[in-house]
Design an enzyme around this catalytic site. Structure first.
Site, PDB file in Angstrom:
ATOM      1  N   ARG A  26       0.577  -1.060  -0.108  1.00  0.00           N
ATOM      2  CA  ARG A  26       0.192   0.097   0.061  1.00  0.00           C
ATOM      3  C   ARG A  26       0.918   1.153  -0.262  1.00  0.00           C
ATOM      4  NH1 ARG A  26      -3.829  -2.670   1.805  1.00  0.00           N
ATOM      5  NH2 ARG A  26      -1.842  -4.449   2.715  1.00  0.00           N
ATOM      6  N   THR A  27       1.330   1.183   0.415  1.00  0.00           N
ATOM      7  CA  THR A  27       2.442   2.848   1.244  1.00  0.00           C
ATOM      8  C   THR A  27       2.970   2.546  -0.570  1.00  0.00           C
ATOM      9  OG1 THR A  27       2.446   2.221   3.411  1.00  0.00           O
ATOM     10  CG2 THR A  27       3.773   3.721   2.910  1.00  0.00           C
ATOM     11  N   LYS A  81      24.334  -6.618  -0.971  1.00  0.00           N
ATOM     12  CA  LYS A  81      25.880  -7.115  -0.709  1.00  0.00           C
ATOM     13  C   LYS A  81      26.166  -6.757  -0.246  1.00  0.00           C
ATOM     14  CE  LYS A  81      25.852  -6.827  -5.983  1.00  0.00           C
ATOM     15  NZ  LYS A  81      26.426  -5.724  -6.665  1.00  0.00           N
ATOM     16  N   ARG A 126      11.458   3.537   4.228  1.00  0.00           N
ATOM     17  CA  ARG A 126      10.973   3.102   5.201  1.00  0.00           C
ATOM     18  C   ARG A 126      12.165   1.853   5.743  1.00  0.00           C
ATOM     19  NH1 ARG A 126       5.444  -0.665   5.004  1.00  0.00           N
ATOM     20  NH2 ARG A 126       5.048   1.133   5.004  1.00  0.00           N
ATOM     21  N   HIS A 154       4.761   6.240  11.634  1.00  0.00           N
ATOM     22  CA  HIS A 154       3.989   6.419  10.041  1.00  0.00           C
ATOM     23  C   HIS A 154       3.630   7.510  10.107  1.00  0.00           C
ATOM     24  CE1 HIS A 154       3.287   4.726   6.622  1.00  0.00           C
ATOM     25  NE2 HIS A 154       2.569   3.724   6.983  1.00  0.00           N
TER      26      HIS A 154
END
Lengths: 316, 175
Positions: free
Chosen positions: A55-56, A83, A105, A135
């Site tokens: 969603r975000t 890596k 995020r 958030h």
């Protein structure tokens, strides 16, 4: 608004209302035949996602594209992060590519703050969820959804009774919502088993309860939180079935809810665990609206952060 | 500071503009008025009420142009103002944009872009209370309340009773 959006604490009450008002106007404009506005043409927005998200990320991508910004999606899987590249080196790569905003995020609380304060990049940093911390755009879109669900209040949240139910301990959504709703004057009750309430909860501007059934009839908004099984490295409740029986939103509880009240969930849902399928798809549910409102809200945030002259140029 | 137009002058100008709108469009059957907030929206509402007194009701709306401005990056973010389209929309209509002052023409350019996003009107016309000259783009008004020759360092201030308690147009000197 500041250069960054890291926490609801960065926003005053007036700034929050400005975001909600801007979102409402943008929703009106983009509901017409043409959804695209030229406002951020030539700006680059990078979606920097170290954790999975549906969603975000899509919501930010859609919002940026509707404002004509260029969007670069970066997910840790399949990038040099796997890596062993550090956040700093990744950030400096984005800086070299001329990013104007970085939507981040990250699984670690404070990652967005670190990126904003480090001096690694000059872009605006937007926190799209950092660990179990905050958030903020989710809280803004939740408030936008509430203000649309109660049009008779005209954006006044005073005395709105909101229950946030479930895994408060691991929930950045709950933290941001509590901060935001307190600023707007809503009355928040957190409902969870004692093991899922964080230490120091008595310092939050909320009531708490261990019993979902106690005052279910009084709430205008019931916001269910996802049980974050991926963050559960301990035994927080005896069984999923017991949790579901005591704290899940099932049909019986749905029927007891007040007239005109709404059910929210930030997604993704564990249907059958914290919310039954019938509740999630009922007429009280605004869960799908939340997703649509997320685009308008994030457009407002991007516009308010990037739409004007960059703060760095104002000061110079 | 001196008032160039007073309340009665503004009324007269708007009445004349209203008659000109009817004349130009052979009636108002397909006319839609769109005011540019803030003061253009109030002027559009006044023109609509004059037209109503003349027996011609026209759809009335507002058009915010903020998202289409070309000077966004020169100033802090502006708050968005209201866009309200009348029920019949603007598709195939004769749209009359209404603003208070016509100066560089950049606002109207942005308005034309904003309008293009909303539909395809048959014609777009422009009504302004004051045309003060100094155009920076090839744009002209169809209906003008008052042509006001100004020097470019002066500024023109329109006050309307809906927001400013008083109706008047003033020229103020160098800022």
């Amino acid at each position: 608004m500041n250069n960054h959006l890291l926490s609801i604490n960065d926003l005053s009450r007036e700034e929050i209302l400005n975001v909600l008002g801007t979102a409402a106007e943008l929703e009106k404009i983009t509901s017409g035949p043409t959804k695209k506005l030229p406002t951020l043409r030539g700006r680059t927005v990078v979606n920097l996602f170290f954790e999975d998200s549906t969603r975000t990320r899509i919501s930010f991508e859609t919002a940026a594209k509707r404002l004509s910004a260029d969007v670069i999606n970066f997910s840790a899987k399949g990038s040099s992060v796997s890596k062993g590249e550090s956040l700093k080196d990744t950030a400096q790569t984005l800086q070299a590519m001329g990013a104007d905003a970085v939507v981040i995020r990250h699984g670690s609380s404070g990652a967005a703050q670190r990126l904003a304060d480090s001096g690694w990049i000059s872009a605006s940093v937007i926190n799209a969820g950092d660990g179990t911390h905050e958030h903020p755009t989710q809280a803004l879109l939740d408030a936008f959804t509430m203000s649309k669900s109660f049009p008779e209040r005209n954006g006044d949240f005073t005395g709105l009774k909101v229950a946030i139910v479930g895994d408060i301990l691991h929930s950045r959504v709950a933290r941001s919502n509590v901060l935001l709703l307190a600023k707007l004057g809503a009355e928040v009750t957190l409902i969870a088993p004692p093991t899922l309430l964080p230490v120091g909860i008595d310092t939050w501007p909320v009531r708490t309860s261990y019993d979902f059934d106690e005052s279910l009839e009084s709430f205008d908004v019931v916001m269910m939180l996802r049980i974050q099984l991926e963050r559960m490295n301990n035994f927080y409740f005896p069984s999923e079935r017991e949790y579901s029986r005591r704290y899940g939103l099932n049909e019986n509880r749905l029927l007891r809810m007040k007239n005109g009240s709404i059910v929210m969930h930030p997604g993704p849902m564990n249907r059958g665990l914290e919310i039954s399928a019938a509740s999630a798809d009922s007429s009280r549910s605004v869960i799908v609206d939340q997703v649509g409102n997320g685009v308008s809200t994030r457009m407002a945030v991007l516009y308010l952060l990037l739409g004007g002259v960059p703060l760095s140029e104002v000061s110079s | 500071m001196s008032a160039i137009l007073e309340s009665a002058d503004i009324d007269r100008a708007l009445k004349r503009i209203s008659h000109e709108i009817i004349e130009r469009n052979h009636g108002v059957s397909s006319v839609v008025l769109l005011g540019i907030p803030t003061r253009g929206a109030y002027l559009a509402a006044r023109i609509a009420s004059i037209l109503k007194d003349l027996g011609s009701e026209v759809p009335l709306g507002t058009l915010d142009i903020t998202m289409h401005r070309d000077d966004l990056r020169l100033r802090p973010p502006r708050p968005l103002l209201s866009t309200v389209l009348p029920a019949g929309g603007i598709e195939g209509k004769d749209v009359v944009l209404v603003d208070d002052v016509l100066f560089s023409g950049r606002t109207i350019r942005a308005a034309l872009d904003a309008l293009g996003e909303l539909g395809r009107p048959k014609t777009v016309q422009l009504a302004v209370l004051v045309d003060r000259g100094h155009r920076e783009l090839p744009i002209r008004a169809d209906f003008v309340g008052k042509n006001l020759p100004t020097s470019s360092h002066e500024s023109v201030k329109v006050s309307l009773s809906e927001v400013d308690d008083i109706d008047c147009v003033e020229i103020t000197g160098a800022r």
